[in-house]
Design a protein around this motif. Structure first.
Motif, mmCIF file in Angstrom:
data_model
loop_
_atom_site.group_PDB
_atom_site.id
_atom_site.type_symbol
_atom_site.label_atom_id
_atom_site.label_comp_id
_atom_site.label_asym_id
_atom_site.label_seq_id
_atom_site.Cartn_x
_atom_site.Cartn_y
_atom_site.Cartn_z
ATOM 1 N N PRO A 19 -9.669 10.694 6.450
ATOM 2 C CA PRO A 19 -8.381 10.208 6.677
ATOM 3 C C PRO A 19 -8.266 9.316 7.429
ATOM 4 N N VAL A 20 -8.547 8.028 6.844
ATOM 5 C CA VAL A 20 -7.916 6.868 7.622
ATOM 6 C C VAL A 20 -7.109 6.075 6.700
ATOM 7 N N ALA A 21 -6.468 5.264 7.504
ATOM 8 C CA ALA A 21 -4.907 4.107 7.196
ATOM 9 C C ALA A 21 -5.526 3.976 6.130
ATOM 10 N N THR A 22 -4.401 3.660 5.569
ATOM 11 C CA THR A 22 -4.114 3.068 4.109
ATOM 12 C C THR A 22 -3.746 1.731 4.698
ATOM 13 N N VAL A 23 -3.926 0.717 3.966
ATOM 14 C CA VAL A 23 -3.518 -0.452 4.729
ATOM 15 C C VAL A 23 -1.667 -0.647 3.676
ATOM 16 N N GLY A 136 -3.797 -12.050 3.863
ATOM 17 C CA GLY A 136 -3.036 -11.129 4.639
ATOM 18 C C GLY A 136 -3.530 -10.191 5.387
ATOM 19 N N GLY A 137 -4.459 -10.199 6.666
ATOM 20 C CA GLY A 137 -5.173 -9.932 7.132
ATOM 21 C C GLY A 137 -6.024 -8.657 6.481
ATOM 22 N N TYR A 138 -6.117 -8.660 5.670
ATOM 23 C CA TYR A 138 -7.093 -7.804 4.687
ATOM 24 C C TYR A 138 -8.244 -7.184 5.603
ATOM 25 N N ARG A 139 -9.167 -8.484 6.010
ATOM 26 C CA ARG A 139 -10.591 -7.792 6.860
ATOM 27 C C ARG A 139 -10.188 -6.810 7.810
ATOM 28 N N ALA A 140 -9.492 -7.327 8.581
ATOM 29 C CA ALA A 140 -9.038 -6.543 9.784
ATOM 30 C C ALA A 140 -8.770 -4.828 10.116
ATOM 31 N N LYS A 144 -11.094 -1.365 10.459
ATOM 32 C CA LYS A 144 -10.867 -0.455 10.850
ATOM 33 C C LYS A 144 -11.450 0.532 9.715
ATOM 34 N N GLU A 145 -10.313 0.915 8.646
ATOM 35 C CA GLU A 145 -11.237 1.775 8.074
ATOM 36 C C GLU A 145 -12.954 2.257 7.960
ATOM 37 N N LEU A 146 -13.234 0.884 7.240
ATOM 38 C CA LEU A 146 -14.855 1.093 7.657
ATOM 39 C C LEU A 146 -15.597 1.611 8.890
#
Length: 206
Positions: A19-23, A136-140, A144-146
């Motif tokens: 249940p992690v946030a989607t980007v 686009g800030g993908y890594r940050a 959080k998801e990981l």
């Protein structure tokens, strides 16, 4: 070492069920080799390289930024490019709209672009680079998801006392998971397999 597992721990823990946030070169060994030292959560925010006092790292950022800018021009993409040095490594950040194609599925395209940018640096400097590229800030967001994935794996290990194998991940993703697991008591993590199927195993600490 041969491992046994209960039915609860037999299947790899898939991120899709979470249940992690989607980007989020030198060998990227996890938690062991220097290259896996990606920027960690809570680390000091990236600052303009001009104030870092490390001209060589800034030069690497400039070379990579020029290379990325050339790619954006070819692809007719608009984006702002920042050249940074953070935590002792060169970094290039690309921010703008319509850049998802540069990230790709689970960051696969981003990782490939990062390797190309590192190669561009190598061709001009003659030395391997630990350049970090972000779009686009993908890594940050991915970090959080990981974090949620890692915590869920730790909970399963603590509950059942058996190892849990995660899905295959990139070196950046594995480093994020190792950081979370290593900060918790009673569990440990290690990587197994070879790229592109290298994955993390979370198990009770010895």
């Amino acid at each position: 070492m041969t491992e046994t597992s209960t039915p609860h721990a037999e299947q790899p823990l898939s991120e899709e069920t979470e249940p992690v946030a989607t980007v989020g070169e030198v060998d990227d060994e996890d938690g062991v080799d220097e290259e896996d030292g990606e920027i960690e959560d809570g680390a000091e925010a990236a600052a303009p390289a001009s104030g870092s006092g490390d001209g060589e790292l800034f030069r690497q950022s400039e070379i990579a930024a020029d290379y990325v800018e050339g790619l954006l021009d070819i692809l007719d993409y608009d984006g702002d490019i920042d050249e940074l040095v953070s935590n002792g490594r060169p970094m290039v950040e690309v921010v703008g709209g319509r850049l998802n194609a540069l990230v790709g599925q689970r960051g696969a395209t981003l990782e490939a672009l990062q390797e190309l940018a590192r190669l561009a640096v190598f061709r001009q400097t003659g030395a391997p680079s630990r350049l970090l590229l972000d779009v686009g800030g993908y890594r940050a967001t991915r970090r959080k998801e990981l974090t949620a994935v890692a915590k869920n794996a730790v909970e399963k290990v603590r509950e059942y006392g058996e190892p849990v194998r995660l899905d295959a991940m990139s070196a950046f993703e594995r480093k994020c998971v190792h950081d979370v697991v290593n900060a918790m008591d009673g569990v440990e993590s290690e990587s197994e397999g070879v790229e592109p199927s290298r994955r993390i195993v979370v198990r009770p600490a010895d």
